[in-house]
Design an enzyme around this catalytic site. Structure first.
Site: not given
Ligand code: GLN
Length: 202
Positions: A54-56, A86, A115, A144-145, A181, A183
């Protein structure tokens, strides 16, 4: 398999933000009693925990706002098996590089992660990764990112690296982390490996 497999392990998925539903689905398909975790008291009702992607920075803010950050830190330090993917890996890292201002992590893994380590030109990509501990064939990994582990302490096992040597899967005691990921690929070997870890912790 012969014998009684015993009760299903109760595995929580931190459900503040991110792709927690996909993890709940995979864990349920593997026979776990998978459930969302949003409140501190739910931590005492689980045998293991997954922290999703997600987004940490958002997960960090929400976990502090909901009073979960401290209890999570204690649970991980107390030996609860935890798997972070992630953003979840970032949450479990002792040191976070390129976090937003004031970003904190729960910690538990003696690693530094960077990150968004692949930059704008390569936000997302897929590759096949050898993970000797999981056997053949390699894992198809979706990034993914994604972060990478830029430094790992002496007690951290490196489970997988990219061809250029960058570390993308680690394990140390009760904590497992992947920058990718699993999942979303239909290959549940990493989740099975984590469930084995949960079972062994009993
Ligand atoms: N870029 C996101 C972060 O800094 C992580 C991306 C992800 O969980 N797919 O949290």
């Amino acid at each position: 398999m012969a014998g009684n497999p015993g009760p299903s392990p109760r595995v929580g998925v931190l459900a503040l933000q991110g792709d927690f539903r996909e993890h709940l689905r995979v864990l349920t398909a593997l026979g776990a009693d998978a459930r969302s975790v949003r409140r501190p008291e739910e931590l005492s009702e689980i045998d293991g925990l997954v922290i999703p992607g997600g987004e940490s920075s958002v997960m960090d803010k929400l976990s502090r706002a909901f009073g979960l950050a401290g209890p999570l830190r204690e649970a991980v330090a107390g030996g609860l098996p935890v798997y972070g993917t992630c953003a979840g890996l970032i949450m479990l890292a002792d040191r976070v590089l390129d976090g937003i201002e004031g970003q904190q992590s729960i910690g538990g893994l003696d690693v530094s992660v960077r990150r968004n380590a692949f930059g704008n030109q390569l936000e997302s990509f897929e590759t096949d990764l050898a993970i000797p501990r999981l056997g053949e064939p390699g894992i198809h990994a979706v990034f993914i990112r994604a972060p990478v582990v830029v430094e790992a302490g002496p007690d951290v096992d490196v489970l997988a690296s990219l061809d250029d040597g960058r570390i993308v899967a680690v394990e140390s005691r009760n904590v497992l982390g992947t920058a990718f990921h699993p999942e979303v690929t239909g290959d549940s070997r990493i989740h099975s490996y984590f469930l084995q870890k949960v079972a062994n912790a009993h």
